[in-house]
Design an enzyme around this catalytic site. Structure first.
Site, mmCIF file in Angstrom:
data_model
loop_
_atom_site.group_PDB
_atom_site.id
_atom_site.type_symbol
_atom_site.label_atom_id
_atom_site.label_comp_id
_atom_site.label_asym_id
_atom_site.label_seq_id
_atom_site.Cartn_x
_atom_site.Cartn_y
_atom_site.Cartn_z
ATOM 1 C CE LYS A 1 -3.062 -2.505 3.118
ATOM 2 N NZ LYS A 1 -3.623 -2.360 4.558
ATOM 3 N N GLY A 2 2.214 1.214 0.434
ATOM 4 C CA GLY A 2 2.859 2.007 0.636
ATOM 5 C C GLY A 2 3.101 3.347 -0.555
ATOM 6 C CD GLU B 1 8.288 -0.550 -2.651
ATOM 7 O OE1 GLU B 1 7.334 0.036 -2.707
ATOM 8 O OE2 GLU B 1 8.790 -1.178 -2.253
ATOM 9 C CG ASP B 2 6.877 2.199 0.375
ATOM 10 O OD1 ASP B 2 7.561 1.549 -0.160
ATOM 11 O OD2 ASP B 2 6.001 1.963 1.307
ATOM 12 C CG ASP C 1 15.139 -1.225 5.124
ATOM 13 O OD1 ASP C 1 16.218 -0.993 5.052
ATOM 14 O OD2 ASP C 1 14.563 -1.979 6.097
ATOM 15 C CE LYS D 1 14.813 2.080 7.047
ATOM 16 N NZ LYS D 1 13.564 1.535 7.515
ATOM 17 C CG PHE E 1 10.266 2.011 10.671
ATOM 18 C CD1 PHE E 1 10.663 0.770 10.171
ATOM 19 C CD2 PHE E 1 9.022 2.263 10.703
ATOM 20 C CE1 PHE E 1 9.839 -0.019 9.699
ATOM 21 C CE2 PHE E 1 8.050 1.684 10.142
ATOM 22 C CZ PHE E 1 8.386 0.237 9.508
ATOM 23 C CB VAL E 2 10.549 7.030 7.184
ATOM 24 C CG1 VAL E 2 11.998 7.446 7.541
ATOM 25 C CG2 VAL E 2 10.304 6.159 6.136
ATOM 26 C CG ASP F 1 2.220 0.735 7.133
ATOM 27 O OD1 ASP F 1 3.167 0.516 6.262
ATOM 28 O OD2 ASP F 1 1.970 -0.267 7.922
ATOM 29 N NE ARG G 1 -1.183 1.933 5.169
ATOM 30 C CZ ARG G 1 -0.067 0.985 4.678
ATOM 31 N NH1 ARG G 1 0.894 1.664 3.975
ATOM 32 N NH2 ARG G 1 0.092 -0.113 5.050
HETATM 33 P P1 IMP Z 1 13.203 -4.258 1.909
HETATM 34 O O1 IMP Z 1 12.829 -5.766 1.188
HETATM 35 O O2 IMP Z 1 14.012 -4.491 3.211
HETATM 36 O O3 IMP Z 1 13.695 -3.394 0.893
HETATM 37 O O4 IMP Z 1 11.847 -3.463 2.412
HETATM 38 C C1 IMP Z 1 10.987 -2.797 1.634
HETATM 39 C C2 IMP Z 1 9.760 -2.649 1.880
HETATM 40 O O5 IMP Z 1 9.704 -2.611 3.529
HETATM 41 C C3 IMP Z 1 9.177 -1.118 1.641
HETATM 42 O O6 IMP Z 1 8.414 -1.566 0.482
HETATM 43 C C4 IMP Z 1 8.314 -0.642 2.805
HETATM 44 O O7 IMP Z 1 6.867 -1.080 2.724
HETATM 45 C C5 IMP Z 1 8.853 -1.649 4.150
HETATM 46 N N1 IMP Z 1 9.996 -0.650 4.718
HETATM 47 C C6 IMP Z 1 11.137 -0.530 4.699
HETATM 48 N N2 IMP Z 1 11.454 0.288 5.499
HETATM 49 C C7 IMP Z 1 10.459 0.996 6.006
HETATM 50 C C8 IMP Z 1 10.220 2.041 7.014
HETATM 51 O O8 IMP Z 1 11.205 2.764 7.283
HETATM 52 N N3 IMP Z 1 8.850 2.410 7.291
HETATM 53 C C9 IMP Z 1 7.669 1.824 6.645
HETATM 54 N N4 IMP Z 1 7.925 0.683 5.859
HETATM 55 C C10 IMP Z 1 8.990 0.319 5.690
HETATM 56 MG MG MG Z 2 6.320 -1.344 0.374
#
Ligand code: IMP
Ligand code: MG
Length: 177
Positions: free
Chosen positions: A42-43, A98-99, A102, A130, A151-152, A158, A164
Site C-alpha cells: 500500500k505504501g 515504490e515507497d 531498505d 534507506k 523507520f519512517v 505506515d 499513512r
Molecule cells: P526491503 O525488502 O527491506 O527493501 O523492504 C522494503 C519494504 O519494506 C518497503 O516497500 C516498505 O514497504 C517496507 N519498509 C522498509 N523500511 C520501512 C520504513 O522505514 N517504514 C515503513 N516501511 C518500511
Molecule cells: Mg512497500
C-alpha cells in the site's frame, strides 16, 4: 498508542518539491511515450497519486501487492505477490513506483519477475532510499530522498498501519512503534 506524533524528517513542502522534481525528470525522459507506472501497495499510493498529477505526459497505472514484512519493522526475506498485474507488460515502458527501498530484497525479487516478462524498458522510482541496511544492489533510476536507518512513516508509509495519512515524512523512534 503513543501520545506524541513522530518527528518530522521531511516537511510537506520538501516532499512536494522532491515529487515535482521526479515528475519533471520522468516526464522529460518519456515524452512521446505512455509508460505504465506500477505502484507497490500500500505504501506507494499517495506518492503515485501525486506523481502522476504532477507529470505532464499521459501514463497508465497498475498496482501490485507484495508482502515481505509481517507486523513489525524487519524484512522477513520472503517475498510473496499477494495481488499481481492486471495486464501484460510485454513491449511496455514500465516504471515501478515504490515507497521505500531498505534491504532491497522486496524490490529485487519483483524487478526480476517483471524483467522475465519482456517489457520494452524497466525503471525504478523510489521515494525514500534507506541506504544503511542494503543487502541487494539496486539501481534506483528516479530517487526522492535518502535516510540512513530511521523507520519512517507518513505520506502513505505506515508503521503497523498507523500514520499513512500524514502529509509529511516522519520517523518513529525504535522501541516506540
Ligand atoms: P526491503 O525488502 O527491506 O527493501 O523492504 C522494503 C519494504 O519494506 C518497503 O516497500 C516498505 O514497504 C517496507 N519498509 C522498509 N523500511 C520501512 C520504513 O522505514 N517504514 C515503513 N516501511 C518500511
Ligand atoms: Mg512497500
Amino acid at each position: 498508542m503513543q501520545n506524541e506524533q513522530p518527528e518530522i524528517l521531511f516537511t510537506t513542502e520538501e516532499v512536494e518539491r522532491e515529487v515535482a522534481r521526479l515528475a519533471r525528470e520522468i516526464s522529460d525522459d518519456y515524452r512521446g511515450r505512455r509508460p505504465l507506472l506500477v505502484g507497490i501497495l500500500k505504501g506507494s499510493f499517495v506518492f503515485l497519486a501525486d506523481l502522476i498529477r504532477t507529470m505532464d505526459i499521459p501514463v497508465e497505472v497498475d498496482f501490485v501487492i507484495l508482502s515481505s514484512y509481517g507486523p513489525g519493522t524487519e524484512s522477513s526475506g520472503e517475498v510473496r505477490v499477494v495481488h499481481g498485474l492486471e495486464q501484460s507488460i510485454e513491449g511496455r515502458d514500465v516504471i515501478v513506483v515504490e515507497d521505500i527501498v531498505d534491504s532491497g530484497i522486496t524490490i529485487s525479487h519483483f524487478l526480476d519477475d517483471l524483467r522475465a516478462r519482456d517489457p520494452a524498458s524497466l525503471k525504478l522510482c523510489v521515494l525514500v532510499d534507506k541506504t544503511a541496511r542494503r543487502e541487494k544492489e539496486i539501481r534506483i533510476d528516479y530517487k526522492g530522498v535518502e535516510v540512513s536507518d530511521e523507520f519512517v512513516v507518513g505520506y502513505g508509509i505506515d508503521c503497523n498501519e498507523q500514520y499513512r495519512y500524514l502529509p509529511d515524512i516522519r520517523f518513529v523512534k525504535t522501541g516506540e512503534e
